[in-house]
Scaffold this motif. Structure first.
Motif, PDB file in Angstrom:
ATOM      1  N   ASN A 709      -8.447 -18.981 -15.598  1.00 45.91           N
ATOM      2  CA  ASN A 709      -9.095 -18.201 -14.537  1.00 45.91           C
ATOM      3  C   ASN A 709      -8.102 -17.143 -14.073  1.00 45.91           C
ATOM      4  OD1 ASN A 709     -10.367 -17.175 -12.241  1.00 45.91           O
ATOM      5  ND2 ASN A 709     -11.255 -19.170 -11.704  1.00 45.91           N
ATOM      6  N   TRP A 710      -8.409 -15.907 -14.420  1.00 45.70           N
ATOM      7  CA  TRP A 710      -7.487 -14.819 -14.124  1.00 45.70           C
ATOM      8  C   TRP A 710      -7.501 -14.423 -12.649  1.00 45.70           C
ATOM      9  CZ3 TRP A 710      -4.329 -13.104 -17.987  1.00 45.70           C
ATOM     10  CH2 TRP A 710      -4.671 -13.469 -19.291  1.00 45.70           C
ATOM     11  N   SER A 711      -8.423 -14.958 -11.882  1.00 49.74           N
ATOM     12  CA  SER A 711      -8.533 -14.533 -10.475  1.00 49.74           C
ATOM     13  C   SER A 711      -8.856 -15.701  -9.560  1.00 49.74           C
ATOM     14  CB  SER A 711      -9.621 -13.458 -10.341  1.00 49.74           C
ATOM     15  OG  SER A 711     -10.838 -13.904 -10.900  1.00 49.74           O
ATOM     16  N   LEU A 712      -8.361 -16.904  -9.904  1.00 52.16           N
ATOM     17  CA  LEU A 712      -8.680 -18.072  -9.090  1.00 52.16           C
ATOM     18  C   LEU A 712      -8.063 -17.971  -7.702  1.00 52.16           C
ATOM     19  CD1 LEU A 712      -9.912 -20.855  -8.773  1.00 52.16           C
ATOM     20  CD2 LEU A 712      -7.845 -21.832  -9.783  1.00 52.16           C
ATOM     21  N   SER A 713      -6.752 -17.791  -7.651  1.00 49.10           N
ATOM     22  CA  SER A 713      -6.077 -17.676  -6.358  1.00 49.10           C
ATOM     23  C   SER A 713      -5.641 -16.251  -6.055  1.00 49.10           C
ATOM     24  CB  SER A 713      -4.853 -18.597  -6.309  1.00 49.10           C
ATOM     25  OG  SER A 713      -3.951 -18.279  -7.373  1.00 49.10           O
ATOM     26  N   ARG A 718      -0.760  -8.766 -14.393  1.00 52.60           N
ATOM     27  CA  ARG A 718       0.313  -7.885 -14.843  1.00 52.60           C
ATOM     28  C   ARG A 718      -0.143  -7.088 -16.054  1.00 52.60           C
ATOM     29  NH1 ARG A 718       6.105  -9.656 -17.279  1.00 52.60           N
ATOM     30  NH2 ARG A 718       4.817  -9.786 -19.155  1.00 52.60           N
ATOM     31  N   LEU A 719       0.246  -5.841 -16.067  1.00 59.71           N
ATOM     32  CA  LEU A 719      -0.041  -4.930 -17.180  1.00 59.71           C
ATOM     33  C   LEU A 719       1.279  -4.677 -17.917  1.00 59.71           C
ATOM     34  CD1 LEU A 719      -2.144  -1.712 -17.137  1.00 59.71           C
ATOM     35  CD2 LEU A 719       0.296  -1.509 -17.609  1.00 59.71           C
ATOM     36  N   LEU A 749      -0.350  -1.134  -8.544  1.00 58.50           N
ATOM     37  CA  LEU A 749       0.089  -1.539  -7.213  1.00 58.50           C
ATOM     38  C   LEU A 749       1.561  -1.222  -7.004  1.00 58.50           C
ATOM     39  CD1 LEU A 749      -1.681  -5.032  -7.015  1.00 58.50           C
ATOM     40  CD2 LEU A 749      -2.523  -2.818  -6.217  1.00 58.50           C
ATOM     41  N   ASN A 750       1.894  -0.909  -5.755  1.00 60.78           N
ATOM     42  CA  ASN A 750       3.293  -0.652  -5.387  1.00 60.78           C
ATOM     43  C   ASN A 750       4.070  -1.929  -5.115  1.00 60.78           C
ATOM     44  OD1 ASN A 750       2.975   2.158  -5.551  1.00 60.78           O
ATOM     45  ND2 ASN A 750       2.129   2.226  -3.464  1.00 60.78           N
ATOM     46  N   ASP A 751       3.335  -3.033  -4.909  1.00 65.22           N
ATOM     47  CA  ASP A 751       3.981  -4.316  -4.645  1.00 65.22           C
ATOM     48  C   ASP A 751       3.219  -5.385  -5.440  1.00 65.22           C
ATOM     49  OD1 ASP A 751       5.560  -6.349  -3.680  1.00 65.22           O
ATOM     50  OD2 ASP A 751       4.471  -6.499  -1.755  1.00 65.22           O
ATOM     51  N   PRO A 752       3.845  -5.976  -6.449  1.00 62.83           N
ATOM     52  CA  PRO A 752       5.228  -5.845  -6.911  1.00 62.83           C
ATOM     53  C   PRO A 752       5.528  -4.453  -7.480  1.00 62.83           C
ATOM     54  CG  PRO A 752       4.213  -7.856  -7.734  1.00 62.83           C
ATOM     55  CD  PRO A 752       3.125  -7.024  -7.159  1.00 62.83           C
ATOM     56  N   VAL A 753       6.812  -4.094  -7.421  1.00 57.89           N
ATOM     57  CA  VAL A 753       7.235  -2.753  -7.822  1.00 57.89           C
ATOM     58  C   VAL A 753       7.121  -2.610  -9.333  1.00 57.89           C
ATOM     59  CG1 VAL A 753       9.160  -1.133  -7.832  1.00 57.89           C
ATOM     60  CG2 VAL A 753       8.798  -2.644  -5.868  1.00 57.89           C
ATOM     61  N   PRO A 754       6.496  -1.534  -9.814  1.00 64.91           N
ATOM     62  CA  PRO A 754       6.437  -1.316 -11.267  1.00 64.91           C
ATOM     63  C   PRO A 754       7.848  -1.073 -11.838  1.00 64.91           C
ATOM     64  CG  PRO A 754       5.609   0.602 -10.081  1.00 64.91           C
ATOM     65  CD  PRO A 754       5.820  -0.467  -9.060  1.00 64.91           C
ATOM     66  N   ALA A 755       8.006  -1.387 -13.110  1.00 65.47           N
ATOM     67  CA  ALA A 755       9.333  -1.275 -13.739  1.00 65.47           C
ATOM     68  C   ALA A 755       9.174  -0.865 -15.198  1.00 65.47           C
ATOM     69  CB  ALA A 755      10.095  -2.590 -13.640  1.00 65.47           C
ATOM     70  N   VAL A 756      10.251  -0.234 -15.723  1.00 62.02           N
ATOM     71  CA  VAL A 756      10.322   0.123 -17.146  1.00 62.02           C
ATOM     72  C   VAL A 756      11.620  -0.477 -17.702  1.00 62.02           C
ATOM     73  CG1 VAL A 756      10.448   1.984 -18.835  1.00 62.02           C
ATOM     74  CG2 VAL A 756       9.028   2.248 -16.779  1.00 62.02           C
ATOM     75  N   LEU A 757      11.536  -1.309 -18.734  1.00 58.99           N
ATOM     76  CA  LEU A 757      12.675  -2.029 -19.284  1.00 58.99           C
ATOM     77  C   LEU A 757      12.942  -1.578 -20.721  1.00 58.99           C
ATOM     78  CD1 LEU A 757      11.752  -5.611 -18.026  1.00 58.99           C
ATOM     79  CD2 LEU A 757      13.196  -3.901 -16.892  1.00 58.99           C
ATOM     80  N   GLU A 778     -10.619  -7.106 -15.353  1.00 57.62           N
ATOM     81  CA  GLU A 778     -11.608  -6.256 -16.019  1.00 57.62           C
ATOM     82  C   GLU A 778     -11.197  -4.785 -16.041  1.00 57.62           C
ATOM     83  OE1 GLU A 778     -12.742  -6.683 -11.700  1.00 57.62           O
ATOM     84  OE2 GLU A 778     -12.078  -8.008 -13.324  1.00 57.62           O
ATOM     85  N   ASN A 779     -10.214  -4.411 -15.195  1.00 53.72           N
ATOM     86  CA  ASN A 779      -9.751  -3.020 -15.168  1.00 53.72           C
ATOM     87  C   ASN A 779      -8.563  -2.772 -16.096  1.00 53.72           C
ATOM     88  OD1 ASN A 779     -11.639  -2.343 -13.128  1.00 53.72           O
ATOM     89  ND2 ASN A 779     -10.265  -3.185 -11.562  1.00 53.72           N
ATOM     90  N   LEU A 780      -8.121  -3.809 -16.819  1.00 63.02           N
ATOM     91  CA  LEU A 780      -6.894  -3.703 -17.623  1.00 63.02           C
ATOM     92  C   LEU A 780      -7.026  -2.640 -18.705  1.00 63.02           C
ATOM     93  CD1 LEU A 780      -4.072  -4.834 -18.195  1.00 63.02           C
ATOM     94  CD2 LEU A 780      -5.135  -6.538 -19.688  1.00 63.02           C
ATOM     95  N   ALA A 781      -8.105  -2.663 -19.474  1.00 62.24           N
ATOM     96  CA  ALA A 781      -8.262  -1.715 -20.581  1.00 62.24           C
ATOM     97  C   ALA A 781      -8.329  -0.283 -20.073  1.00 62.24           C
ATOM     98  CB  ALA A 781      -9.520  -2.061 -21.389  1.00 62.24           C
ATOM     99  N   LYS A 782      -9.055  -0.073 -18.993  1.00 58.81           N
ATOM    100  CA  LYS A 782      -9.229   1.271 -18.446  1.00 58.81           C
ATOM    101  C   LYS A 782      -7.889   1.844 -17.968  1.00 58.81           C
ATOM    102  CE  LYS A 782     -11.408   3.484 -14.428  1.00 58.81           C
ATOM    103  NZ  LYS A 782     -10.211   3.530 -13.592  1.00 58.81           N
ATOM    104  N   ILE A 783      -7.101   1.047 -17.238  1.00 57.53           N
ATOM    105  CA  ILE A 783      -5.834   1.546 -16.694  1.00 57.53           C
ATOM    106  C   ILE A 783      -4.802   1.715 -17.810  1.00 57.53           C
ATOM    107  CG2 ILE A 783      -3.989   1.018 -15.059  1.00 57.53           C
ATOM    108  CD1 ILE A 783      -6.070  -0.515 -13.404  1.00 57.53           C
ATOM    109  N   THR A 784      -4.834   0.823 -18.797  1.00 59.48           N
ATOM    110  CA  THR A 784      -3.931   0.968 -19.948  1.00 59.48           C
ATOM    111  C   THR A 784      -4.167   2.299 -20.649  1.00 59.48           C
ATOM    112  OG1 THR A 784      -3.846  -1.426 -20.261  1.00 59.48           O
ATOM    113  CG2 THR A 784      -3.226  -0.041 -22.141  1.00 59.48           C
TER     114      THR A 784
END
Length: 816
Positions: A709-713, A718-719, A749-757, A778-784
């Motif tokens: 369940n990707w949205s239980l709590s 994470r993207l 989202l700004n929190d948690p802070v995005p990062a590039v490794l 459900e928004n993962l593909a669109k934002i990617t």
């Protein structure tokens, strides 16, 4: 308040009425017990029914008598208190004089001779007070006796009236036709065309107008007002919904105004007939005048409905713009009303007027012929309307296509047949209720179509306004910050889908309110007919034993019990479909519960309604636990063999509703299936994937299998995007550009802070990993996709190369 002298006469009158009703009740019981069902028996019982005291008059009398009884009780208490003061605390002349001197300060003392004269007056006053106390007690007892007599008379009258109504509906009331046409013709001419009857009616009309001149003047003034208003109303510029889109309030005003204008154009003639009928009724001195007054009032209602239908079917009127009924159907209704209106008016006038004639031959011939003509006219116009509806598929619904045409066409035919075989009284009463039923259904249909049309246009208007506002806001943001405007079309699509769900729920809510309003109206119309269904209680289907030994009871299951059980099941079905929706829209929506909790509550309430209704219906039908034991045993055996999967899914569904590991709106993965939970039902869960395909998964799988369940709590996920750059590129610049793409995307989202490794050295590239958090799997593909486009554009602008795989081949020497 009635005087004491008149109370004994009134009590004797009530007792005589009570004795008469009791005798008629005894005679009626003996007649019905004989089982004879003939026209003469029906006529005799109809006479008994007509001679019964009016229950409404008795109710008014009882209300007045109880008020008089309360006043009499208060008077008795007051006079008894005055008598007590004389007997317990005798008042001397000196006391009287002292009290009198308080109000007359300059008075002199009493002489002995004055006291001698005052003593007889004091004794006379004491006697008067004593007599008045006795009179108040006697008056109270007489009033109490009169109230008891009136209550008993009302109970006896109601009981006999219900019994007669129950019996008369099943008794013949006429011959098919009179065998003596000459006598019938003479009697009919004497009743309908006698100059004496009409002259007396005209005099009674004048008498009623003079005796109630204020009411007559008011009615005449209203008629004149309607006349002048009618001359100024033009049907074409009626306010319609399509012509008033400037504001939501005007949408409602336009629909309501169209309805009112149709009424104004239809009410003139009915108002005139009602005024004549009421005036004639107040001055009626003969049976013909009374019959004519009632007939005119009934005709007023009929003419109003027919005129309203014809006016509303014009182009640009209520049924066109506001109800959106097709032109072919409206044209057919208007054309049919041209001949139907005069036919019904004349037919109803003849058979309604004949029902008051003291000569039954008039009722059995002229009334019957007019009734059959009226029924034939109803059948023909119903057939024409149904044929027009069937020719236009856009006007059809499953209910209209399958059930309503049979009811509309078949009812007048059945009523005509009933009248022909000798049950004219039954058909006569049922036709009036049939007409009122059609009227109530028509009003409900108009209300539903009007509300649906208004809601539809409000939704269109709201979406247009929101779209304009959002585009304006996006352009302002683009100018101020230099950002790319978000995809308005996709957001509007998401909002529209949500609005569709709300619109469906609200429409169902409106339909439910209208349904219960129609049911209440039909109850008012048919409640007088319900005692007639008491005959079903005489049809015993089976007898069951309850208890054992000395407590053994025999209970009869009648046809009425089965009828009521079926009615309970129908009401249970309606309540299970609509009551949970009521609670969701009116109660749960105002709480802090999420969508899953609301759905669980609504579903459980629906199950509870079905369970309670089924138990009550089965109990009414006589199916007690002792009769259901064999069924439960067979069910247990079936569960053990072939129904265990069904029961497992059912129990799992209940667990899902209570424990809620998945909820409506959650994005879950079950095995190879992923999607948003759209429904949790008694047997299965429905998932809607990103392609909007729906997959039905048994509830048992959600309990026994692994479920993600990707949205239980938390609905935040994470993207992660892997990006490679060519060897020798500026890694600091590349990292900065990728981080900038993450930060500028409004969905990250700004929190948690995005990062590039910098994740490592690849075969052909330097590998980086972009990490950010977004709301909703459900928004993962669109934002990617948005981030891919942003990184590619940034790399092109700053000449950062994205490599392609390279292979170095070494050709070995042949000698080697």
């Amino acid at each position: 308040m009635k005087s004491i002298e008149n109370l004994p006469k009134e009590i004797r009158r009530l007792n005589l009425q009570l004795e008469s009703v009791q005798n008629e009740n005894s005679v009626t019981t003996q007649i019905l017990a004989s089982g004879v069902k003939t026209k003469d028996i029906g006529a005799l019982l109809a006479t008994v029914q007509q001679n019964l005291p009016s229950r409404f008059d008795l109710k008014d009398q009882l209300k007045l008598q109880r008020k008089q009884l309360v006043k009499a009780e208060l008077n008795r208490v007051l006079w008894q208190e005055r008598t007590r003061k004389f007997n317990v605390d005798p008042v001397t002349l000196d006391n009287y004089f002292e009290n009198w001197k308080v109000r007359h300060v300059n008075a002199t003392d009493l002489t002995e001779s004055q006291k001698q004269k005052l003593r007889p007056l004091r004794d006379a006053r004491k006697k008067i007070v004593t007599d008045l106390t006795s009179a108040s007690i006697e008056n109270l007892e007489l009033l109490a006796s009169m109230v008891d007599s009136t209550e008993t008379l009302m109970v006896q009258t109601t009981s006999l009236s219900n019994e007669l109504r129950q019996s008369l509906i099943w008794l013949p009331s006429n011959n098919a036709f009179s065998s003596n046409w000459q006598d019938a013709g003479q009697a009919g001419l004497q009743w309908y065309f006698s100059p004496r009857n009409w002259i007396i009616a005209a005099k009674d009309l004048w008498r009623g107008a003079i005796s109630h001149f204020l009411r007559t003047g008011l009615l005449i003034g209203l008629i004149i007002l309607f006349w002048f208003r009618r001359s100024r109303i033009n049907i074409n510029p009626l306010l319609s919904l399509d012509q008033n889109r400037a504001g939501i309030s005007k949408l409602f005003i336009g629909s309501f105004a169209a309805f009112l204008r149709s009424i104004e154009l239809s009410v003139l003639v009915p108002a005139f007939l009602i005024a004549i009928g009421l005036t004639l009724k107040s001055g009626a001195t003969t049976n013909f005048s009374n019959a004519l007054s009632h007939t005119l009032i009934i005709l007023a209602g009929l003419i109003f409905v027919l005129r309203f239908m014809r006016v509303s079917c014009r182009d640009g009127a209520l049924f066109d713009k506001n109800i959106d009924i097709g032109r072919p159907l409206r044209t057919q209704i208007r054309a049919s009303l041209i001949w139907f209106t005069p036919l019904q008016i004349s037919s109803v006038f003849v058979f309604r007027l004949s029902s008051y004639s003291s000569n039954t031959i008039v009722h059995d011939t002229f009334g019957l012929i007019a009734f059959l003509i009226s029924a034939a006219g109803l059948t023909v116009i119903a057939w024409k309307i149904v044929r027009s509806v069937n020719s236009n598929k856009s006007e059809q619904t499953s209910f209209v296509r399958k059930i309503f045409p049979l009811f509309l066409i078949g009812t007048p035919v059945v009523l005509g047949i009933i009248a022909l075989i000798g049950y004219f009284r039954t058909a006569f009463e049922l036709q009036g209720k049939f007409f009122l039923t059609i009227l109530i259904l028509l009003v409900g249909y108009i209300l539903m179509r009007s509300v649906h049309q208004v809601l539809h246009l409000i939704g269109d208007l709201k979406r247009e306004i929101d779209s304009v506002n959002e585009i304006s806001s996006a352009r302002i943001s683009e100018i101020a910050q230099g950002k790319t405007t978000t995809n308005i079309t996709e957001k509007n699509g998401l909002r529209t889908h949500s609005e569709k769900t709300d619109a469906i729920q609200f429409r169902n809510l409106i339909n439910s309110f209208v349904f219960f309003g129609i049911a209440f109206g039909l109850w008012i119309v048919w409640q007088s007919f319900i005692p007639a269904l008491g005959v079903l209680d005489d049809v015993t289907l089976m007898t069951q034993q309850i208890g054992s030994g000395e407590n053994l009871l025999l209970k009869s299951i009648t046809l009425q019990d089965i009828f009521i059980a079926g009615l309970i099941l129908i009401l249970t079905t309606v309540a299970a479909r609509n009551l949970p929706g009521f609670l969701e829209l009116l109660v749960l929506r105002n709480t802090n519960l999420d969508a899953g909790a609301k759905y669980a509550a609504v579903t459980i309430i629906g199950y509870a309604i079905v369970a309670v209704g089924s138990v009550v219906a089965l109990s009414k039908a006589g199916l007690q636990w002792s009769q259901l034991q064999w069924f439960v045993a067979a069910l247990s055996l079936g569960i053990g063999f072939g129904m265990q999967e069904i029961v497992a899914n059912f129990i799992s569904g209940i667990i899902l509703l209570f424990e809620r590991p998945v909820r409506i709106g959650d994005y879950v993965t079950i095995g190879a299936q992923s999607g948003t939970v759209s429904r949790i039902q008694i047997r299965a869960v429905t998932l809607q994937d990103l392609d909007r395909r729906e997959t039905v998964i048994p509830n048992k799988k959600l309990i026994t299998d692994d479920v993600t369940n990707w949205s239980l709590s938390d609905s935040v996920v994470r993207l992660s995007i892997t990006v490679g750059i060519a060897y020798g590129s500026d890694t600091t610049l590349a990292r900065k550009l990728m981080l900038q793409a993450l930060q500028e995307n409004e969905n990250v989202l700004n929190d948690p802070v995005p990062a590039v490794l910098f994740s490592g050295f690849g075969d052909s590239s330097l590998n980086f990993e972009m990490r950010g958090f977004i709301f909703g799997f459900e928004n993962l593909a669109k934002i990617t996709s948005e981030l891919h486009l942003a990184v590619d554009a940034a790399f092109r602008e700053h000449k950062v190369e994205i490599p392609f795989p390279q292979r170095v081949l070494h050709h070995a020497d042949s000698k080697t």
